[in-house]
Enzyme design. Structure first.
Site, PDB file in Angstrom:
ATOM      1  N   ASP A   1       0.713  -1.140   0.122  1.00 53.19           N
ATOM      2  CA  ASP A   1       0.055   0.084  -0.062  1.00 53.19           C
ATOM      3  C   ASP A   1       0.910   1.304   0.035  1.00 53.19           C
ATOM      4  OD1 ASP A   1      -2.148   1.930   0.557  1.00 53.19           O
ATOM      5  OD2 ASP A   1      -2.409   1.432   2.472  1.00 53.19           O
TER       6      ASP A   1
ATOM      7  N   ASP B   1      -1.931   5.951  -5.219  1.00 52.85           N
ATOM      8  CA  ASP B   1      -2.213   5.065  -4.074  1.00 52.85           C
ATOM      9  C   ASP B   1      -2.661   3.718  -4.527  1.00 52.85           C
ATOM     10  OD1 ASP B   1      -2.753   3.794  -1.794  1.00 52.85           O
ATOM     11  OD2 ASP B   1      -4.480   5.225  -0.979  1.00 52.85           O
TER      12      ASP B   1
END
Ligand SMILES: *[C@@H]1O[C@H](CO)[C@@H](O)[C@H](O)[C@H]1NC(C)=O
Ligand SMILES: *[C@@H]1O[C@H](CO)[C@@H](O)[C@H](O)[C@H]1NC(C)=O
Length: 511
Positions: A105, A292
């Protein structure tokens, strides 16, 4: 109504998760759409079969010059792709390595996995748990830590151990052993934990991220890592991350680089957003955006997402505030815009916002949309003020296209019928992809287009297929916001390089 029923239907097929890192107060929401794995032969499954060899080296593909062709040496981690909405890979922690499936992430910076000492959360029993006592390289730390997400949270304490990522072994890595995972978020998750690839600035407990340790310990020659996310969900290879390089097989042409503007997330300045080749003017003066990998969709401010979703025929919710504003104040707002009043001041002038434009004075009729906006985003701005400011943006954009006043009021009224639910998903007609426009994002002066097939997510096959817009609305207040979150919907079509050494992010057409 139909919209909401459809949304519920979609939710039944797809689980929507919103993860909000706690380190930023107003939080970023990451969405993950998940479904039961289809791939029964996956190596993830083989680790459950008790085969020790598989347990220690799951899913981690060989690295080195040969498998990378002509690239620099790099450490490859293969990813699994679930429905183009969630990508994860496996890592090992401890000696011998205990296996965990994690989301890589770029929107957070901590590593956490469930702890064997997690006794009271069912989520822990449904996932791999780290057993410190079985690792010869475990070192105690014990400092308490907690991470708050939008739909859940974890809490636990720091420990230190070796972390195996691909073929690399990162020594003395601090990570959180989660001893509490309340709520359903992680209960139903297909992953055990999260490996954050963001900057240390947003790391809970200021823990040194795995990526930093990799560089510190000289495990990568080049301080970059790159993401390739396969958008063909049925392919065996779901995607890959390369630590220390990039694979030319997975992109075409050169990367376009943009500097990191704020270290925390991988944040950069983005320019104008175009719909069907037409400027929306929305980010013409610059908008903050982040790349992201932990977010499935592409999130942006409600005003512009509403316009995009209207153009692609996405379902939405009727906002009574919005309709009231158009019918009661629409002409007045238009007149003020034509008189070249500062757009920021218009909503104050018609009495819907206080002079600073941040708090409204009118109560208005509250709708589902705004209740949700408050709940999910924690915003406490007045709905009438919010909607007025959106109406101003919409009208301004229409005026710059020389639309007549009647057309403008009619258009804005249409938008009022289709406001997206905050962080929700909006259904679109799977049969209409051919008539949907390209949506373009300007980065470093270059336009990055998303075609309908790239921004529409398909759930299911054949007649049962349902489609959702890859665009979701989220309003993050200043000073951090407004912020765009370019999640997997963008990082799939565009191979992304996170260049830590030169503090920049690169995008090139994925292949
Ligand atoms: C425990 O871990 C935290 C976070 O990585 C670190 O800041 C702290 O110095 C560590 N404490 C000890 C005693 O190692
Ligand atoms: C709108 O009209 C103005 C003045 O007539 C003209 O200069 C401008 O190019 C027009 N803009 C568009 C988008 O057609």
């Amino acid at each position: 109504m139909g919209t909401r029923r459809l949304a519920v239907a979609l939710l039944a097929a797809v689980l929507l998760q919103a993860l909000l890192p706690a380190s930023d107060a107003e939080g970023l929401v990451r969405i993950a759409l998940k479904k039961r794995p289809i791939d029964h032969n996956s190596r993830v499954a083989s680790r459950l079969s008790g085969d020790d060899a598989a347990a220690t080296r799951p899913l981690l593909r060989g690295s080195g010059a040969s498998s990378l062709g002509s690239t620099d040496e790099g450490d490859i981690v293969g990813l699994k792709n679930y429905m183009n909405a969630q990508y994860f890979g496996e890592i090992g922690i401890g000696t011998p390595a205990q296996t965990f499936t994690v989301i890589f992430d770029t929107g957070s910076s901590n590593l956490w996995v469930p702890s064997a000492k997690c006794y009271f959360s069912i989520a822990c029993y449904l996932h791999s748990r780290y057993k410190a006592g079985q690792s010869s390289t475990y070192k105690k730390n014990g400092t308490a830590a907690a991470i708050q997400y939008g739909t859940g949270s974890i809490a636990g304490y720091f420990s230190e151990d070796s972390v195996t990522v691909g073929d690399l072994v990162v020594k003395n890595q601090g990570f959180i052993e989660a001893t509490k995972e309340p709520g359903v978020t992680f209960l139903v998750a297909k992953f055990d934990g999260i490996l954050g690839l963001g900057f240390q600035e947003i790391s809970v407990g200021k823990a040194v991220p795995v990526w930093y340790k990799m560089m510190e310990q000289g495990l990568v020659s080049d301080p970059v890592f790159s993401f390739w996310l396969n958008r063909h969900a049925d392919d065996e290879e779901g995607g890959e991350i390369i630590f220390g390089g990039m694979d030319p097989k997975h992109y075409v042409g050169e990367h376009t680089y943009v500097p990191v503007t704020q270290k925390g997330y991988w944040q950069f300045d983005m320019g104008d957003v175009l719909v069907g080749g037409q400027s929306t003017g929305f980010c013409a003066k610059g908008c903050a955006a982040i790349a992201d990998s932990g977010t499935s969709l592409l999130a942006g401010p409600t005003a512009i997402i509403t316009e995009i979703n209207q153009k692609i025929g996405a379902a939405g919710v009727v906002s009574q505030e919005c309709k009231t504003i158009v019918s009661q104040y629409g002409q007045q707002i238009l007149d003020l815009l034509l008189a070249e009043t500062q757009p920021k001041k218009i909503c104050a002038q018609v009495g819907l916002c206080t002079f600073d434009g941040t708090r409204g004075v009118s109560a208005g009729i509250r709708s589902v949309v705004d209740d949700e906006a408050e709940n999910s985003n924690g915003l406490r701005t007045d709905p009438m003020c919010n909607v007025c400011e959106m109406a101003v943006v919409w009208m301004q954009n229409q005026l710059s296209q020389n639309k007549t006043q009647d057309l403008i009021l009619d258009y804005v009224d249409q938008l009022c019928n289709r406001l997206p639910s905050p962080m929700g998903e909006s259904a679109v007609d799977c049969g209409s992809l051919g008539s949907m426009p390209d949506i373009e994002f300007t980065i470093a002066g270059k336009k990055f287009a998303l075609k309908p097939a790239e921004y529409v997510l398909k759930v299911g096959e054949g007649a049962a297929a349902q489609c959702i817009s890859g665009f979701t609305a989220m309003d993050i207040p200043p000073p951090r916001g407004p912020l765009w979150i370019l999640g997997d919907v963008f990082m799939g079509p565009y191979h992304t390089v996170f260049d830590y050494g030169k503090s920049r992010i690169g995008f090139a057409k994925a292949a």
